[in-house]
Design a protein around this motif. Structure first.
Motif, mmCIF file in Angstrom:
data_model
loop_
_atom_site.group_PDB
_atom_site.id
_atom_site.type_symbol
_atom_site.label_atom_id
_atom_site.label_comp_id
_atom_site.label_asym_id
_atom_site.label_seq_id
_atom_site.Cartn_x
_atom_site.Cartn_y
_atom_site.Cartn_z
ATOM 1 N N TRP A 492 3.313 -7.325 -6.522
ATOM 2 C CA TRP A 492 2.632 -6.652 -5.395
ATOM 3 C C TRP A 492 3.309 -5.329 -5.075
ATOM 4 C CZ3 TRP A 492 4.497 -5.281 -0.560
ATOM 5 C CH2 TRP A 492 3.542 -4.908 0.396
ATOM 6 N N SER A 493 4.639 -5.335 -5.024
ATOM 7 C CA SER A 493 5.386 -4.107 -4.706
ATOM 8 C C SER A 493 5.166 -3.045 -5.774
ATOM 9 C CB SER A 493 6.884 -4.419 -4.584
ATOM 10 O OG SER A 493 7.129 -5.404 -3.609
ATOM 11 N N GLY A 494 5.149 -3.478 -7.042
ATOM 12 C CA GLY A 494 4.920 -2.525 -8.121
ATOM 13 C C GLY A 494 3.537 -1.893 -8.051
ATOM 14 N N VAL A 495 2.531 -2.700 -7.719
ATOM 15 C CA VAL A 495 1.167 -2.172 -7.599
ATOM 16 C C VAL A 495 1.074 -1.174 -6.447
ATOM 17 C CG1 VAL A 495 -1.225 -2.796 -7.042
ATOM 18 C CG2 VAL A 495 0.097 -4.182 -8.665
ATOM 19 N N VAL A 496 1.680 -1.518 -5.315
ATOM 20 C CA VAL A 496 1.663 -0.629 -4.156
ATOM 21 C C VAL A 496 2.336 0.707 -4.497
ATOM 22 C CG1 VAL A 496 2.632 -0.293 -1.839
ATOM 23 C CG2 VAL A 496 1.508 -2.447 -2.426
ATOM 24 N N LEU A 497 3.488 0.641 -5.169
ATOM 25 C CA LEU A 497 4.194 1.867 -5.551
ATOM 26 C C LEU A 497 3.382 2.672 -6.558
ATOM 27 C CD1 LEU A 497 6.693 3.662 -5.438
ATOM 28 C CD2 LEU A 497 7.736 2.213 -7.196
ATOM 29 N N PHE A 498 2.802 1.992 -7.542
ATOM 30 C CA PHE A 498 1.998 2.690 -8.550
ATOM 31 C C PHE A 498 0.813 3.417 -7.913
ATOM 32 C CE2 PHE A 498 -1.753 2.657 -11.309
ATOM 33 C CZ PHE A 498 -1.310 3.460 -12.351
ATOM 34 N N LEU A 499 0.095 2.732 -7.026
ATOM 35 C CA LEU A 499 -1.058 3.366 -6.376
ATOM 36 C C LEU A 499 -0.621 4.535 -5.510
ATOM 37 C CD1 LEU A 499 -3.171 0.224 -5.382
ATOM 38 C CD2 LEU A 499 -3.675 1.896 -7.169
ATOM 39 N N GLY A 500 0.494 4.363 -4.782
ATOM 40 C CA GLY A 500 0.998 5.463 -3.972
ATOM 41 C C GLY A 500 1.316 6.687 -4.812
ATOM 42 N N LEU A 501 1.917 6.474 -5.984
ATOM 43 C CA LEU A 501 2.238 7.591 -6.876
ATOM 44 C C LEU A 501 0.985 8.152 -7.530
ATOM 45 C CD1 LEU A 501 5.441 6.125 -8.581
ATOM 46 C CD2 LEU A 501 5.364 8.025 -6.953
ATOM 47 N N ALA A 502 0.076 7.272 -7.950
ATOM 48 C CA ALA A 502 -1.137 7.723 -8.634
ATOM 49 C C ALA A 502 -1.987 8.608 -7.739
ATOM 50 C CB ALA A 502 -1.938 6.512 -9.115
ATOM 51 N N PHE A 503 -2.070 8.272 -6.461
ATOM 52 C CA PHE A 503 -2.911 9.044 -5.549
ATOM 53 C C PHE A 503 -2.303 10.405 -5.211
ATOM 54 C CE2 PHE A 503 -5.502 5.434 -5.347
ATOM 55 C CZ PHE A 503 -6.643 5.700 -4.615
ATOM 56 N N ILE A 504 -1.021 10.606 -5.545
ATOM 57 C CA ILE A 504 -0.445 11.946 -5.392
ATOM 58 C C ILE A 504 -1.184 12.939 -6.278
ATOM 59 C CG2 ILE A 504 1.623 13.348 -5.817
ATOM 60 C CD1 ILE A 504 3.324 10.974 -5.030
ATOM 61 N N LEU A 505 -1.697 12.446 -7.406
ATOM 62 C CA LEU A 505 -2.353 13.330 -8.365
ATOM 63 C C LEU A 505 -3.631 13.942 -7.810
ATOM 64 C CD1 LEU A 505 -1.841 11.179 -11.604
ATOM 65 C CD2 LEU A 505 -0.435 13.071 -10.738
ATOM 66 N N ARG A 506 -4.178 13.373 -6.723
ATOM 67 C CA ARG A 506 -5.355 13.993 -6.085
ATOM 68 C C ARG A 506 -4.986 15.318 -5.428
ATOM 69 N NH1 ARG A 506 -8.162 9.831 -2.073
ATOM 70 N NH2 ARG A 506 -6.105 10.038 -1.106
ATOM 71 N N GLY A 507 -3.706 15.505 -5.190
ATOM 72 C CA GLY A 507 -3.238 16.695 -4.485
ATOM 73 C C GLY A 507 -2.292 16.312 -3.365
ATOM 74 N N GLN A 508 -1.226 17.067 -3.218
ATOM 75 C CA GLN A 508 -0.237 16.781 -2.191
ATOM 76 C C GLN A 508 -0.696 17.354 -0.853
ATOM 77 O OE1 GLN A 508 3.598 18.223 -3.474
ATOM 78 N NE2 GLN A 508 3.266 17.493 -5.560
ATOM 79 N N SER A 509 -0.388 16.642 0.219
ATOM 80 C CA SER A 509 -0.673 17.145 1.560
ATOM 81 C C SER A 509 0.536 16.869 2.443
ATOM 82 C CB SER A 509 -1.914 16.465 2.150
ATOM 83 O OG SER A 509 -1.699 15.075 2.307
ATOM 84 N N GLU A 510 0.820 17.790 3.329
ATOM 85 C CA GLU A 510 1.949 17.608 4.233
ATOM 86 C C GLU A 510 1.666 16.473 5.209
ATOM 87 O OE1 GLU A 510 2.808 21.219 6.252
ATOM 88 O OE2 GLU A 510 3.765 22.158 4.527
ATOM 89 N N PHE A 511 2.737 15.849 5.666
ATOM 90 C CA PHE A 511 2.603 14.899 6.771
ATOM 91 C C PHE A 511 2.191 15.678 8.018
ATOM 92 C CE2 PHE A 511 5.380 12.762 3.817
ATOM 93 C CZ PHE A 511 4.971 11.437 3.880
ATOM 94 N N ILE A 512 1.360 15.072 8.839
ATOM 95 C CA ILE A 512 0.877 15.753 10.038
ATOM 96 C C ILE A 512 2.033 16.193 10.918
ATOM 97 C CG2 ILE A 512 -0.407 15.403 12.192
ATOM 98 C CD1 ILE A 512 -2.316 13.573 10.577
#
Length: 516
Positions: A492-512
């Motif tokens: 579960w932790s690996g999937v969560v980390l993978f998805l978090g990293l994969a979605f970076i590829l959509r483009g980085q955005s600053e924290f509000i």
């Protein structure tokens, strides 16, 4: 440098962790502070190298002021003037960089004819300014003593909490670097820290950034002067509430996780605030360290003399309440609004929440005797939850909007009750959109917010934050899930980390909160 960036995750963080633990293993513990300061300055410099100098000067100036306050206190000569000058200096620097253009622009609207070049807001200036003010006050109170300059610099600019908090206290953070054996439990700390970081990264890149796709077009349309429909208004308000919630929750998790990788526990800064049944409780769980700073260093010093004046003037119950509770609360929340940014939307956001809190305090005082006798029935509690949530959502519209007029346009859309009658014809045509985007997304986010445990609760077996026992039983969830070092949880932790990293590829955005 952004936490949600591939260079940070795959280059900066591994190298910094390796250097930190290598120094400890080599017995060079005295060098870890210098190492962390250099690493944190590199982390900060990626954003805007020239403002590194401002950060260094702020740290050096406050450290010297702390020494002055400490010496004056030890000599019995009084540290009041030193403290006042230190606080004033911090506020002047903050005021110049954050509010000079705002006041010049508003003065020019009145015909002042002033000119000032646009000032780029230094990253994290609000956070490191408040943190250092708290340090000076604590030194003047005799609660802490200054240490070496490198220790102090590490306290201020330790990169996990530098940019958007939590606002930490010297007496809570620095003793953790001086345990009997720094670097103990490396594997456990790295594992727990990485899981917390992964959850935070998932919240930011997968949930918060996705919510922005639904909210942003509506707010841009409102700013352009377009009429906002009932469905569009609520879609924007709900989506932005989800975005803000998971953006700040994600950052808070990532900061706590990163610090834990170094064996350091940070205080909690976010604890399921949308489960609160009152605005008072909401603010006790949203940006917790900011709220604690306001109470300890602003509200209490302001209210104590007002309480004495109310007693001297023999004010009645409600007149005294107005002077000692309602007025200070509203004023301080206007200040909190301005702290978030130099814009009228933030002022009005603070005014809204200050008014909410004053009304909440009035209601609590009015209902205190009745509550003692009968308690709060479940139906009333559900109503309180609903009222709190709606109040927060409406205030978030003002927080997000580019102007008060844009916020009003979205509000007008949200209350277009005349459009309810036409929903019977609109909904069939919109059914596929509502199910897929954003309806299903918002339902999933709501389930995570209201039904599932938060990150601290998931990692509760490992005391994820400072003073965990104080928070262990707050805001309980309907679902109880506890992370353990088992194969299913590791997957579960690996999937969560993978998805978090994969979605970076959509483009980085600053924290509000990077903007504050």
């Amino acid at each position: 440098m952004l936490f949600n960036s591939l260079p940070f995750v795959f280059i900066f963080l591994p190298l910094t962790l390796a250097g930190y633990y290598l120094l400890i293993r080599m017995g060079l513990k005295q060098w870890i502070f210098l190492f962390l300061v250099i690493a944190s300055l590199i982390f900060y410099a990626v954003w805007n190298p020239p403002y590194v100098l401002l950060l260094i000067l702020s740290v050096l100036g406050n450290y010297l002021t702390g020494l002055w306050i400490e010496r004056a206190r030890d000599n019995g000569s009084g540290s009041g003037w030193a403290l006042a000058l230190g606080v004033a200096g911090n506020l002047l620097v903050l005021g110049w960089f954050k509010y000079a253009n705002f006041f010049v622009d508003n003065a020019n609207m009145l015909g002042a004819g002033l000119h000032l070049e646009r000032i780029i807001l230094p990253l994290a200036i609000s956070f490191y300014t408040f943190q250092q003010i708290a340090f000076l006050v604590d030194v003047s109170r005799g609660e802490i003593r200054t240490g070496g300059i490198w220790r102090y610099a590490t306290f201020v600019i330790f990169f996990p909490q530098l940019i958007a908090g939590p606002i930490v206290h010297y007496k809570e953070m620095m003793p953790q670097f001086f345990g009997r054996n720094p670097g103990r439990f490396v594997t456990a700390n790295m594992t727990v820290g990485l899981v917390i970081f992964a959850i935070g990264l998932f919240k930011k890149t997968v949930i918060a950034d996705s919510a922005a796709f639904f909210a942003t077009p509506v707010f841009e349309a409102a700013q352009a002067g377009n009429t906002i429909s009932l469905l569009a208004g609520w879609k924007a308000a709900l989506a932005y509430t989800v975005q803000l919630y998971f953006d700040f929750s994600g950052y808070s998790d990532m900061a706590i996780g990163l610090a834990r990788m170094f064996g350091i526990k940070l205080p909690v800064n976010f604890h399921s605030p949308l489960r609160a049944a009152s605005i008072i409780e909401y603010w006790r769980r949203w940006h917790i360290t900011l709220q604690q700073f306001i109470v300890s260093y602003m509200y209490q010093p302001l209210v104590l003399p007002l309480s004495r004046l109310a007693a001297q003037w023999r004010l009645g119950k409600w007149a005294s309440f107005s002077v000692t509770v309602a007025a200070p609360t509203v004023v301080l929340f206007v200040v909190i609004g301005l702290w978030h940014g130099a814009a009228w939307t933030y002022v009005l956001f603070g005014l809204m929440h200050g008014t909410y809190l004053a009304i909440n305090e009035f209601w609590r005082a009015l209902r205190r005797k009745a509550r003692r006798k009968s308690g709060i029935p479940g139906s009333s509690m559900a109503l309180y939850h609903a009222v709190t949530l709606i109040a927060v959502i409406f205030a978030n519209v003002m927080f997000r909007a580019d102007s008060p007029a844009a916020a009003i346009a979205v509000w007008q859309g949200m209350i277009r009750l005349d459009q309810i009658a036409g929903m019977a014809t609109v909904l069939p045509a919109k059914s596929s959109e509502l199910i897929t985007e954003p309806g299903l997304f918002l339902l999933g986010a709501a389930a995570l917010i209201f039904l599932c445990p938060n990150t601290q609760q998931i990692m509760g077996r490992y005391s994820p934050i400072l003073h965990w026992n104080r928070w262990r039983n707050r805001a309980p969830s309907l679902l109880h899930l506890t992370w353990r070092p088992t194969l299913p949880w590791m997957i579960w932790s690996g999937v969560v980390l993978f998805l978090g990293l994969a979605f970076i590829l959509r483009g980085q955005s600053e924290f509000i909160y990077f903007n504050f």
